[in-house]
Every structure is written in C-alpha cells, then in structure tokens.
Scaffold this active site. Structure first.
Site, PDB file in Angstrom:
ATOM      1  N   LYS A 103       0.936  -1.249   0.202  1.00 36.99           N
ATOM      2  CA  LYS A 103       0.243   0.241  -0.041  1.00 36.99           C
ATOM      3  C   LYS A 103       0.781   1.390  -0.538  1.00 36.99           C
ATOM      4  O   LYS A 103       0.241   2.026  -0.422  1.00 36.99           O
ATOM      5  CB  LYS A 103      -0.583  -0.143   1.362  1.00 36.99           C
ATOM      6  CG  LYS A 103      -0.310  -0.059   2.164  1.00 36.99           C
ATOM      7  CD  LYS A 103      -0.391  -1.479   3.012  1.00 36.99           C
ATOM      8  CE  LYS A 103       0.048  -1.060   4.190  1.00 36.99           C
ATOM      9  NZ  LYS A 103       0.460  -2.530   4.985  1.00 36.99           N
ATOM     10  N   GLY A 132      -6.633  -6.325   4.499  1.00 35.28           N
ATOM     11  CA  GLY A 132      -6.097  -7.835   4.254  1.00 35.28           C
ATOM     12  C   GLY A 132      -6.737  -8.279   3.336  1.00 35.28           C
ATOM     13  O   GLY A 132      -7.652  -8.708   2.716  1.00 35.28           O
ATOM     14  N   GLY A 185       3.048  -9.478  18.406  1.00 37.37           N
ATOM     15  CA  GLY A 185       2.895  -8.954  16.879  1.00 37.37           C
ATOM     16  C   GLY A 185       1.851  -8.425  16.070  1.00 37.37           C
ATOM     17  O   GLY A 185       1.784  -8.482  14.910  1.00 37.37           O
ATOM     18  N   ASP A 199      -0.007   4.464   7.976  1.00 33.42           N
ATOM     19  CA  ASP A 199      -0.168   3.061   7.276  1.00 33.42           C
ATOM     20  C   ASP A 199      -1.928   3.431   6.575  1.00 33.42           C
ATOM     21  O   ASP A 199      -2.492   3.115   5.386  1.00 33.42           O
ATOM     22  CB  ASP A 199      -0.114   2.451   8.287  1.00 33.42           C
ATOM     23  CG  ASP A 199      -1.149   0.559   7.662  1.00 33.42           C
ATOM     24  OD1 ASP A 199      -0.311  -0.212   6.983  1.00 33.42           O
ATOM     25  OD2 ASP A 199      -2.192   0.107   8.290  1.00 33.42           O
ATOM     26  N   LYS A 203      -3.655   4.102   2.553  1.00 33.21           N
ATOM     27  CA  LYS A 203      -4.653   3.172   2.577  1.00 33.21           C
ATOM     28  C   LYS A 203      -5.642   3.357   2.065  1.00 33.21           C
ATOM     29  O   LYS A 203      -6.388   3.862   1.100  1.00 33.21           O
ATOM     30  CB  LYS A 203      -5.005   1.998   3.507  1.00 33.21           C
ATOM     31  CG  LYS A 203      -3.977   0.794   3.952  1.00 33.21           C
ATOM     32  CD  LYS A 203      -4.233   0.482   5.347  1.00 33.21           C
ATOM     33  CE  LYS A 203      -3.582  -0.641   5.494  1.00 33.21           C
ATOM     34  NZ  LYS A 203      -3.462  -1.745   7.086  1.00 33.21           N
TER      35      LYS A 203
END
Length: 442
Positions: A103, A132, A185, A199, A203
């Site tokens: 992205k 996703g 994680g 981020d 998108k």
C-alpha cells in the site's frame, strides 16, 4: 483448454509464506475455479529455506526472476518502496502481470506504476494492499460500479483499533497497550506507521481514488495518529454515548443546496462515533469499511485486516482474476486500475485541512470561576459554532474543572480560531484537547 499458469513470489516473509501455504492447501479448489494448473515456480528470497518445495527455484536475484519469459504473474510481497518499485516496474516492462500488497508503494507511486502498466498492456492487482482479506477493492471497483460513492469511513489499521479497544474495555493506558501489541506481533518494534496514522493514510489514498475517480494523492491526506489519546478522553466519550475509533474518512463536499461538488476531504484521525453505530462496534484487530453510495445506501465490509491467511487470501483472489485475463483470447477486458478509465480521472481538488468539516469533542481544563462557561460558549457562538452537549465534571486539582463540549459540524478553520480565543482566556489552564466527531450512518 487447460493452461499451466506459472507464478513467482518475491519475498518469503509472513505474507509470502502464507501464499505458498494457501496454494498448497487449496490447490484442487483453485484449479476447479480457474480450470487451469497453477504453479509457483520461483520464489525471491535472500536465504535458502529447506522447508520450501524442492521443485520451486529459490533465487536471490529478483530482476532475473521478473525477466524470466516463462513466468506469467509476479507476486510482490517484499514491502518497502525502493527494491519493490524497481522490480515491479521491471516486471511490467517484461510483460508480466503483477499482484502486490504494497500500500505504501502504490499510495506514493501508484500513478506512475499504473500508467506504465497501461502502456505495456498488463495489470497491477492490489486487493491485499487495503484491509487484508476484506475484498473492499473489488467491491468498490466492480460491485459498486453503478453507484456514485459519496463517502467512506474505515477502521483500516488493526493495531490502532486493538489499542483503542483495550483502552476502552479494560481501562488501560496507550503506552501499556502498545507494549502488549508489540509483544503479540500486532505492532512493529517501530510502531510509527501504525500509531501515527501513516499506514491508514496510505490505504485511504487508494480507497479515495477508487471511490471518486481521482489520481492518487497521498501527500494531501490529513493524518493524525492516536498517540495523544488519553484514558480520560476515552472515559468521557463513553459517558456521552460515544466511542473513539481511529478512522480514515474520504468524502465529497458539495455547495449548500447544490449537487455540484467543490472538493474532497481525505482525513485520518481519532473520531468519536455514537456507540450504537456499526463502526463503533468493530473491535480488536478487526478492520471494517463503511461505504455510502447512491442509490445503494450504506454498506459495511468487515473482517481480518492483516495476517498471513487474510492477506494471502486477497493475493490469490487477484491471481485468479489475472488468470482469467491471461486465458481469454486477446487477454480480455479488465477493470481500470483506479476503477475509472485513466483519461476520465477527475481534477476535483482535495481540500486543505482547514476546510474539513466535522463535529468536535473539546476538553477544557478551567478554573472553577463564575462565568467561565459563559465566556467559552460566547466565543463558540461568535464563530458560528453550535453546541450539541456539555459535560462538566466535579472540581479537582486546586479548584480546576474539566469541561467537555460536543459541537455540531463546522469548518475546521473556524474551530482553529475559536480554540485560540478560548486558550487565551485567563481561566483556561491548559491547551484545549480536540477530537473530531462524526455521526456515521448505521
């Protein structure tokens, strides 16, 4: 007639390994759906892995892979913007179709990449780049093709959503939850892209171009993260019937009483949403995108926004689409990269941040003096800002009181000026905390 389709996967991290596993697990199903044999013949990796099928060639020279005349589709999952851009451009020049989950690369260089793909008559598919496993790109480019999209709002970063959910449900601080997110994680060692909103802004740039038929303009996305959200504000928002979510919002703006749009808002920031709305109830690491279109109305798309399985699912869905293109005579017809034919992209301007229009949550720290609230409300009124609700908490800390004000939508520049005036009052003892507010559709 059955054909053998040969794939190369560049990158064997979480997503690349997920693609290999998905193909191994669902090979029979993929062949039944496509009518063709699908084989990964090459993987690009810096170190040899013993757990990879020995029939797959492991190669560190990525350029050699994308130039290989026997490869039909290149899957780029190495990330970053330097090497990834170079190999994608080289793959296009060598007549390869490309699938990518990158992205950041597309948001910042997609106009160049898509133009080159058009020139070489190949396709760049990128479903995995946003949300996703949620097929939001396909939905907006194809299923909603007959609609005019007026606005969309999305929880499109799972890390931020996990943090906001934990703060609300368990009364934890931002710093505490971030540490756990890193341990699980969900967040990187350097979480800046997630918690600063970058981020989500990448998108949103992609979603907005598809929704409105405008060139990619990541540099014009207003971006604000969640690092300054306090447990105090989460609690007060709940008392007022709201939840704080980190949203990406893209919206057309129209002249009052007219159908002609004058600009587009692209903004990423924490947002108060009424607790009974659908987006307010998307929790944990889940993603969701709410799209409001005419004549369909509002529709919500929800699911896993990251992880090996979800992202591999989106990658292989793109591969299946490209196989259909490859196996139709003359390569068939494809949906334009940004949903609209390139020559029809609009020059509708993206509005600057001070022209955004939202409601606001304002938290003031004030001395418990007579007339303070009257002074604040007068200032808001002078700038044409209408108040929707006021919450005044008991006095504490040497006679200071927290005052929370919710406003109706107003142009940001007016709110900026009003806040300056409010902060200049002698009775206001700290900077005004501001969080935007949206009454999103159910």
């Amino acid at each position: 007639m059955s054909k053998s389709i040969k794939l190369a996967v560049l990158g064997l991290g979480t997503v690349g390994t997920g693609v290999l596993n998905l193909l191994n697990d669902n090979l029979a199903e993929l062949k039944r759906r496509s009518g063709h044999d699908i084989t990964i013949t090459h993987v690009g990796t810096r170190r040899h892995r013993d757990d990879i099928d020995p029939n797959i060639c492991q190669e560190s020279d990525l350029m050699a892979i994308v130039r290989n005349p026997n490869i039909d589709i290149v899957i780029e999952v190495i990330g970053g913007q330097t090497v990834a851009k170079e190999v994608i451009l080289e793959a296009i020049k060598n007549g390869k179709h490309v699938v990518t989950a990158n992205k950041a690369l597309l948001a910042e260089h997609g106009n160049e990449i898509f133009a080159l793909a058009e020139q070489y008559h190949v396709h760049v598919a990128y479903e995995a780049a946003v949300a996703g496993g949620i097929p939001i790109i396909k939905v907006m480019r194809e299923a909603l093709a007959a609609n005019k999209i007026d606005w969309l709002a999305g929880i499109i970063n799972g890390t931020g959503n996990f943090i906001m959910t934990e703060m609300r449900d368990k009364g934890r601080t931002f710093e505490d939850v971030l540490t756990e997110a890193q341990a699980l994680g969900y967040a990187e060692a350097d979480p800046t892209f997630d918690v600063a909103g970058i981020d989500a802004a990448h998108k949103l740039a992609l979603l907005a171009s598809i929704a409105f038929g405008i060139p990619l303009q990541f540099d014009k996305v207003y971006c604000e993260g969640i690092t300054d959200i306090t447990l105090q504000d989460v609690t007060y928002a709940q008392e007022l019937g709201y939840r704080i979510k980190h949203l990406g919002i893209a919206a057309r703006r129209y002249h009052d009483g007219q159908q002609k749009e004058y600009g587009i808002e692209l903004r990423v920031h924490p947002t108060l949403i009424p607790e009974d709305k659908l987006l307010a109830n998307v929790n944990g690491v889940k993603n969701a995108v709410l799209v409001n279109a005419h004549p369909l109305g509002a529709t919500l798309y929800y699911g896993d926004g990251a992880g090996a399985g979800a992202t591999a699912s989106a990658v292989m869905a793109d591969v299946m689409d490209l196989i259909r293109v490859l196996t139709v005579e003359n390569h068939g017809h494809h949906v334009p990269h940004l949903a609209f034919i390139p020559e029809a992209l609009s020059d509708t301007p993206v509005l600057p941040a001070d022209q955004m229009q939202t409601g606001y949550y304002l938290r003031l720290q004030a001395k418990d003096n007579l007339g303070v609230l009257a002074d604040v409300t007068r200032i808001l009124s002078d700038f044409g800002i209408n108040i929707d609700a006021i919450l005044q908490k008991p006095a504490h800390k040497q006679g200071e009181v927290p005052v929370i004000i919710l406003t109706l939508p107003v142009i940001e520049s007016k709110m900026n000026d009003a806040i300056k005036k409010i902060e200049a009052l002698d009775a206001i003892t700290a900077k005004v905390v501001r969080i935007r507010l949206d009454e999103l559709a159910s």
